[in-house]
Design a protein around this motif. Structure first.
Motif, PDB file in Angstrom:
ATOM      1  N   ARG A  68      -3.984  23.247  35.153  1.00 25.33           N
ATOM      2  CA  ARG A  68      -4.961  24.541  34.264  1.00 25.33           C
ATOM      3  C   ARG A  68      -4.584  25.862  33.429  1.00 25.33           C
ATOM      4  O   ARG A  68      -4.532  26.526  33.895  1.00 25.33           O
ATOM      5  CB  ARG A  68      -6.794  24.688  34.259  1.00 25.33           C
ATOM      6  N   ARG A  70      -3.840  26.047  30.202  1.00 27.70           N
ATOM      7  CA  ARG A  70      -4.420  26.070  28.239  1.00 27.70           C
ATOM      8  C   ARG A  70      -5.158  27.184  28.259  1.00 27.70           C
ATOM      9  O   ARG A  70      -6.313  27.608  28.340  1.00 27.70           O
ATOM     10  CB  ARG A  70      -4.463  24.746  27.704  1.00 27.70           C
ATOM     11  N   ASN A  71      -4.356  27.894  26.925  1.00 26.02           N
ATOM     12  CA  ASN A  71      -5.420  29.369  26.871  1.00 26.02           C
ATOM     13  C   ASN A  71      -5.416  30.302  27.779  1.00 26.02           C
ATOM     14  O   ASN A  71      -6.087  31.106  27.225  1.00 26.02           O
ATOM     15  CB  ASN A  71      -6.930  29.087  26.458  1.00 26.02           C
ATOM     16  N   GLY A 100       2.315  24.932  26.241  1.00 21.93           N
ATOM     17  CA  GLY A 100       1.574  24.626  26.900  1.00 21.93           C
ATOM     18  C   GLY A 100       0.322  25.275  26.322  1.00 21.93           C
ATOM     19  O   GLY A 100      -0.563  25.621  26.414  1.00 21.93           O
ATOM     20  N   GLN A 101      -0.058  25.280  25.173  1.00 17.75           N
ATOM     21  CA  GLN A 101      -1.076  25.807  24.456  1.00 17.75           C
ATOM     22  C   GLN A 101      -1.444  27.223  24.441  1.00 17.75           C
ATOM     23  O   GLN A 101      -3.049  27.404  24.810  1.00 17.75           O
ATOM     24  CB  GLN A 101      -2.190  25.177  24.025  1.00 17.75           C
TER      25      GLN A 101
END
Length: 226
Positions: A68, A70-71, A100-101
């Motif tokens: 987890r 992302r962002n 991975g954004q």
């Protein structure tokens, strides 16, 4: 409120370690990336998640974004005395952050890199000119990546407790020093406020006494608050 996620490359010591300490104390989820086999007791004491990855391996860097992330905010303080890792290592981080954004990437470079090279002394260029060239390539890769970014170019880095008087400066024709603890505090404020505004900023502290062999710091009236 969901805690923010931070991934720090070059986290074992120095500015990276100071930043991890600040982020963990603020309740952020922190992934700290270190070289395989390196000693990291001080880092472990912060409570962060420690990952080992060779920055020269694109797959190893990419794996740091599994899960987890992302962002996540991404920070790189990667560098070495030979300039081997500065360009390719940071390029791997940039590409992995894109895939991975990531929310944005903060890169610690150096005064003397990029357009600030025009104001570097001949002695500095003779000593670390090849490293500054590698850092310039890393900066250029980040600017062209499309990621929200901030590039910080600190002056000479020194140890010591934070003074709270370090400055972020847009003009690059400055010289001086800054404590690692102050630079980390500036970085954390930029991330916490979401202020990665595609800027390249110098960082110095006029109150930071330089080593005796250096000329006095020149303060700049156009300092920005961070």
């Amino acid at each position: 409120m969901t805690p923010q996620t931070l991934i720090v490359f070059g986290a074992r010591q120095g500015v990276g370690l100071e930043l991890v300490r600040l982020a963990c104390a603020a309740g952020w989820k922190v992934r700290a990336v270190v070289r395989p086999g390196s000693e990291h007791a001080a880092l472990a004491a912060t409570g962060c998640k420690i990952l080992e990855a060779d920055a020269l391996s694109a797959p190893a860097v990419s794996a740091c974004f599994n899960g987890r992330t992302r962002n996540a905010w991404v920070v790189s303080t990667l560098g070495d005395r030979e300039g081997i890792v500065d360009a390719p290592g940071n390029q791997h981080v940039i590409q992995a952050a894109l895939q991975g954004q990531a929310k944005g990437l903060l890169l610690v470079s150096s005064l003397g890199a990029g357009d600030s090279r025009a104001y570097a002394s001949a002695s500095l260029l003779a000593a670390i000119g090849h490293i500054l060239e590698a850092k310039t390539r890393a900066e250029d890769a980040l600017r062209s990546s499309g990621l929200p970014f901030c590039i910080l170019r600190p002056g000479g880095l020194v140890d010591g407790p934070a003074s709270g008087t370090a400055q972020l400066i847009q003009p690059q024709d400055v010289h001086g020093f800054v404590r690692r603890s102050d630079l980390a505090a500036i970085m954390f404020r930029l991330l916490d406020h979401g202020r990665l505004l595609d800027q390249t900023l110098a960082a110095i502290d006029p109150s930071c006494p330089p080593p005796a062999r250096y000329a006095p710091v020149r303060a700049n009236p156009e300092a920005l608050t961070a």
